[in-house]
Write a protein that holds these residues in place. Structure first.
Motif, PDB file in Angstrom:
ATOM      1  N   PRO A 188       0.879  -1.215  -0.158  1.00 37.58           N
ATOM      2  CA  PRO A 188       0.039  -0.082   0.314  1.00 37.58           C
ATOM      3  C   PRO A 188       0.887   1.391   0.106  1.00 37.58           C
ATOM      4  O   PRO A 188       0.254   2.353  -0.048  1.00 37.58           O
ATOM      5  CB  PRO A 188      -0.512  -0.227   1.229  1.00 37.58           C
ATOM      6  N   GLU A 189       2.173   1.122   0.036  1.00 41.60           N
ATOM      7  CA  GLU A 189       2.830   2.465   0.043  1.00 41.60           C
ATOM      8  C   GLU A 189       3.756   2.723  -1.271  1.00 41.60           C
ATOM      9  O   GLU A 189       4.882   3.186  -1.338  1.00 41.60           O
ATOM     10  CB  GLU A 189       3.937   2.310   1.250  1.00 41.60           C
ATOM     11  N   LEU A 190       3.240   2.211  -2.362  1.00 45.68           N
ATOM     12  CA  LEU A 190       3.834   2.295  -3.736  1.00 45.68           C
ATOM     13  C   LEU A 190       3.178   3.696  -4.585  1.00 45.68           C
ATOM     14  O   LEU A 190       2.230   3.494  -4.791  1.00 45.68           O
ATOM     15  CB  LEU A 190       3.555   1.272  -4.617  1.00 45.68           C
ATOM     16  N   PRO A 191       3.927   4.707  -4.216  1.00 41.07           N
ATOM     17  CA  PRO A 191       3.253   5.952  -4.899  1.00 41.07           C
ATOM     18  C   PRO A 191       2.984   5.581  -6.402  1.00 41.07           C
ATOM     19  O   PRO A 191       2.152   6.411  -7.026  1.00 41.07           O
ATOM     20  CB  PRO A 191       4.343   7.024  -4.550  1.00 41.07           C
ATOM     21  N   HIS A 192       3.972   5.198  -7.155  1.00 44.34           N
ATOM     22  CA  HIS A 192       3.848   5.227  -8.518  1.00 44.34           C
ATOM     23  C   HIS A 192       2.760   4.135  -8.983  1.00 44.34           C
ATOM     24  O   HIS A 192       1.892   4.575  -9.982  1.00 44.34           O
ATOM     25  CB  HIS A 192       5.290   4.588  -9.182  1.00 44.34           C
ATOM     26  N   ALA A 193       2.326   3.316  -8.175  1.00 43.97           N
ATOM     27  CA  ALA A 193       1.120   2.454  -8.355  1.00 43.97           C
ATOM     28  C   ALA A 193       0.013   3.232  -8.416  1.00 43.97           C
ATOM     29  O   ALA A 193      -1.098   3.170  -9.082  1.00 43.97           O
ATOM     30  CB  ALA A 193       0.991   1.207  -7.537  1.00 43.97           C
ATOM     31  N   TYR A 194      -0.342   3.969  -7.174  1.00 45.13           N
ATOM     32  CA  TYR A 194      -1.584   5.061  -7.140  1.00 45.13           C
ATOM     33  C   TYR A 194      -1.324   6.073  -8.230  1.00 45.13           C
ATOM     34  O   TYR A 194      -2.518   6.193  -8.721  1.00 45.13           O
ATOM     35  CB  TYR A 194      -1.165   5.818  -5.900  1.00 45.13           C
ATOM     36  N   THR A 195      -0.367   6.744  -8.683  1.00 47.75           N
ATOM     37  CA  THR A 195      -0.194   7.674  -9.729  1.00 47.75           C
ATOM     38  C   THR A 195      -0.575   6.920 -11.125  1.00 47.75           C
ATOM     39  O   THR A 195      -1.447   7.608 -11.794  1.00 47.75           O
ATOM     40  CB  THR A 195       1.345   8.227  -9.790  1.00 47.75           C
ATOM     41  N   ALA A 196       0.035   5.956 -11.308  1.00 43.11           N
ATOM     42  CA  ALA A 196      -0.621   5.142 -12.684  1.00 43.11           C
ATOM     43  C   ALA A 196      -2.001   4.806 -12.464  1.00 43.11           C
ATOM     44  O   ALA A 196      -2.749   5.070 -13.764  1.00 43.11           O
ATOM     45  CB  ALA A 196       0.241   4.171 -12.999  1.00 43.11           C
ATOM     46  N   LEU A 197      -2.557   4.271 -11.360  1.00 43.82           N
ATOM     47  CA  LEU A 197      -3.997   4.128 -11.337  1.00 43.82           C
ATOM     48  C   LEU A 197      -4.813   5.310 -11.807  1.00 43.82           C
ATOM     49  O   LEU A 197      -5.962   5.164 -12.287  1.00 43.82           O
ATOM     50  CB  LEU A 197      -4.283   3.642 -10.054  1.00 43.82           C
ATOM     51  N   ALA A 198      -4.411   6.591 -11.134  1.00 46.88           N
ATOM     52  CA  ALA A 198      -5.104   7.606 -11.222  1.00 46.88           C
ATOM     53  C   ALA A 198      -5.351   8.034 -12.676  1.00 46.88           C
ATOM     54  O   ALA A 198      -6.397   8.386 -13.136  1.00 46.88           O
ATOM     55  CB  ALA A 198      -4.388   9.010 -10.678  1.00 46.88           C
ATOM     56  N   VAL A 199      -4.409   7.894 -13.594  1.00 46.41           N
ATOM     57  CA  VAL A 199      -4.253   7.827 -14.889  1.00 46.41           C
ATOM     58  C   VAL A 199      -5.167   6.881 -15.629  1.00 46.41           C
ATOM     59  O   VAL A 199      -6.158   7.393 -16.588  1.00 46.41           O
ATOM     60  CB  VAL A 199      -2.944   7.868 -15.626  1.00 46.41           C
ATOM     61  N   ALA A 200      -5.343   5.704 -15.028  1.00 47.18           N
ATOM     62  CA  ALA A 200      -6.192   4.696 -15.784  1.00 47.18           C
ATOM     63  C   ALA A 200      -7.664   5.143 -15.335  1.00 47.18           C
ATOM     64  O   ALA A 200      -8.582   4.805 -16.409  1.00 47.18           O
ATOM     65  CB  ALA A 200      -5.805   3.238 -15.140  1.00 47.18           C
TER      66      ALA A 200
END
Length: 671
Positions: A530-542
């Protein structure tokens, strides 16, 4: 007939076929195994010309390798032996025929009889076992086969070891003799059982090495050492073909939480966990306690205590002992090449290893400054030991991360290639550096070079996850969504908690126009970490691509929070604001990032302007991305955010510039 082991001498260079090593002025230097085999074969057959076909057959055992690979090995052999392609005073190229070793070789020297006497005396305590050894081996054979994953290894009592490498290192105590006896007995058994039945990787013992803890009043001082010890133990254990060990990125996902319930929830297929503690003794030596336990039952399989001397020069021997002890405890059989690989010492210069250790710790912090610091430390290690292959590789990898995250690729990519070339000079067959270089080629749109390098890496070693990540990005760039999924699934299986695979994997699926798969993969990775910033950021785009603007904004805000406000994540947040029609907030973030004067991929900034309906400004940033050779442009052909530009001449010009226009794509797809 048993081959006679000899030492070939060329002035100040010894080629020792008994130890598979090369010594210059008596000092052992690192030589990649295939390069050693090539040199030894040429010397042994120096009375005749050896064709390229014979070398492929005898040295590479008929494996499909390119002429370039052979030429690189010949060049490396010449350099090692003080020769070059111009003078050819040692290895001569015979045009259209092959190669001949013409250097001045002293008569082969058989291994000293005194050494054989010394070995015999060393093994004398075992003479009483000579009558019972065959029966013992017969009894042990079934037990040495790797266990299936259903039950822990049955051991009557807790296995214990205690080894100490003292500062003097030459005092043969009673415990030392017991250790030598044990090692010799294991050697006898392994020499008889030097082959193993082929096994499906799914049935191999599955081991997770968690980062070793530090017990000290100054934990920050010893944490780099503990982390590097963990990395190198993993590297050693991954050399054992009858054992499956997770690579470092997944292992270090458990640095903050090593609770066994948590490990079971994240990696339910893991059989065993190797854990340890590094502590400082009163005399300044380093004490290491390590143990292996069966994850499902919690049963202790093995433990051991080790002591590393003050200057840490014995650390490689300790790592070798731990890896060997673990394989023994798990009843995993080592073949000859694996024993030789485990015995290899990356550097003979302790000071170089300390700098390398500090560099790896800096690199693991993954900030712009820490990556720059790591490169400086790797360079200092290389100055102390110009043969330190791992330091060259780490430097190249650091430059690759710098190129894809913090600085313009056009400035950094040449340094990636230069460092990689240094590794290939020392080790022409290095699958790791070819994997890293292939991934870098994808990021700068060198498609043919990327394809070639990734394939060479995978053929040499099919356990490197980043190779499959490189393939996934390649297939995403050309729009082959099915192969994206296949390559990403393989990468994820090999290294399930690797943050680089999590980040780029989401983008590969999304830019291959499979939004739902990208969202599912992102949620999977966020659940695991749950602490992966890049995963949240990429998901935001999707999420904003598929129309869920509120969720997109929530994910982008979380990415900014977890990254502590890094510029890239702010740009994605600006995209989420722009997609939702909150123009002022998007423009404020654009201004904020611009004032920071830090490199952010201009391609993603262009996306903010596209969402704000400012196409002219967007293309100015696309041009900046092109000038900087920005990695984001690899997605330009299939990026679902660019569907409105498909007939724009400026867009078509960009496609041609990155080698993804219709004419070029036909050749790439056919691969």
């Amino acid at each position: 007939m048993k081959e006679i082991l000899v030492i070939y001498r060329l002035t100040n260079i010894d080629i020792d076929t008994s130890k598979f090593e090369v010594r210059v002025d008596g000092k052992r230097i690192h030589v990649e195994p295939k390069l050693f085999d090539l040199i030894a074969y040429l010397i042994k057959n120096r009375d005749r010309i050896i064709s390229r076909e014979e070398l492929f057959q005898e040295v590479w055992l008929g494996r499909d390798v390119s002429d370039t690979t052979l030429s690189n090995h010949i060049n490396s052999a010449r350099k090692l032996l003080g020769d070059n392609a111009e003078t050819q005073q040692v290895i001569k190229t015979i045009r259209s025929r092959g190669y001949q070793f013409i250097g001045n070789v002293e008569d082969p020297k058989k291994l000293d009889d005194q050494k054989e006497t010394a070995v015999s005396s060393l093994l004398k305590p075992l003479e009483t076992l000579s009558e019972t050894t065959p029966a013992l081996i017969s009894e042990l054979k079934p037990e040495l086969k790797p266990e299936l994953k259903t039950e822990p290894v049955a051991i009557p009592e807790k296995a214990q070891q205690s080894h100490s490498l003292s500062l003097m290192g030459h005092l043969f105590t009673k415990s030392t003799w017991m250790f030598l006896v044990a090692i010799a007995l294991v050697a006898v058994v392994l020499s008889v059982l030097n082959t193993k039945p082929a096994q499906d990787s799914e049935t191999l013992p599955y081991l997770l090495v968690v980062p070793f803890s530090v017990s000290s009043h100054e934990p920050r001082q010893w944490q780099p050492f503990a982390d590097q010890l963990t990395r190198e133990l993993i590297q050693d254990l991954r050399k054992i073909s009858a054992l499956k060990a997770l690579p470092p990125p997944s292992s270090f996902a458990f640095k903050k939480n090593k609770h066994r319930d948590y490990i079971r929830s994240q990696l339910p297929d893991v059989d065993y966990v190797l854990d340890g503690v590094v502590s400082e003794a009163m005399d300044g030596s380093i004490q290491i306690t390590a143990e292996v336990e069966h994850l499902a039952s919690g049963r202790l399989i093995w433990n051991g205590d080790f002591s590393v001397n003050r200057d840490q020069s014995s650390v490689f021997a300790i790592q070798n002992e731990i890896a060997s002890a673990v394989s023994d405890a798990l009843q995993v059989l080592l073949v000859k090449e694996e024993k030789r690989a485990l015995a290899h010492t990356p550097t003979q210069v302790p000071a170089a290893h300390k700098l390398y250790t500090q560099g790896q710790f800096q690199l693991s912090q993954m900030t712009h400054q820490s990556v720059l610091n790591s490169i400086q430390l790797f360079n200092r290690a290389i100055v102390l030991d110009p043969q330190y292959e791992q330091a060259y590789f780490a430097k190249s990898n650091a430059y690759r991360l710098l190129m894809t995250t913090y600085e313009p690729p056009k400035d950094v990519f040449p340094k990636v290639v230069s460092s990689a070339t240094d590794v290939l000079t020392l080790s022409p067959d290095s699958a790791e550096i070819k994997s890293s270089l292939g991934l870098a080629y994808v990021h700068v749109w060198l498609w043919k070079d990327a394809w070639k390098m990734l394939n060479e890496s995978w053929q040499a070693d099919n356990t490197i996850a980043n190779t499959q990540l490189g393939f996934a990005l390649y297939y995403s760039a050309i729009g082959d969504s099915n192969r994206v999924k296949q390559a990403l699934a393989m990468a994820d299986k090999l290294d399930p908690l690797n943050p680089e695979i999590a980040d780029w994997g989401i983008w590969a699926l999304m830019m291959g126009d499979d939004i739902e798969a990208a969202v599912a993969f992102a949620h999977q990775k966020i659940n695991l970490n749950p602490e992966l910033p890049h995963a949240y950021t990429a998901l935001a785009v999707a999420e904003y691509i598929r129309g869920d603007l509120d969720k997109s904004l929530s994910m982008a805000e979380q990415g900014v929070k977890l990254s502590h406000g890094e510029p890239y994540h702010k740009i994605i947040l600006a995209q989420a604001y722009a997609a939702k029609g909150r123009v002022k907030q998007a423009e404020t973030l654009l201004l904020d990032v611009e004032q920071l004067e830090q490199y952010v991929c201009p391609y993603e900034t262009a996306m903010v302007y596209l969402l704000l309906k400012d196409t002219k400004q967007a293309f100015q940033y696309f041009d900046k991305a092109l000038d900087n050779k920005s990695n984001c442009l690899m997605f330009i052909r299939n990026d679902p955010r660019l569907k409105t530009l498909k007939n724009d001449r400026r867009y078509l010009s960009l496609l041609t510039a990155v080698g993804l226009n219709d004419d070029a794509i036909g050749h790439l797809i056919n691969k």
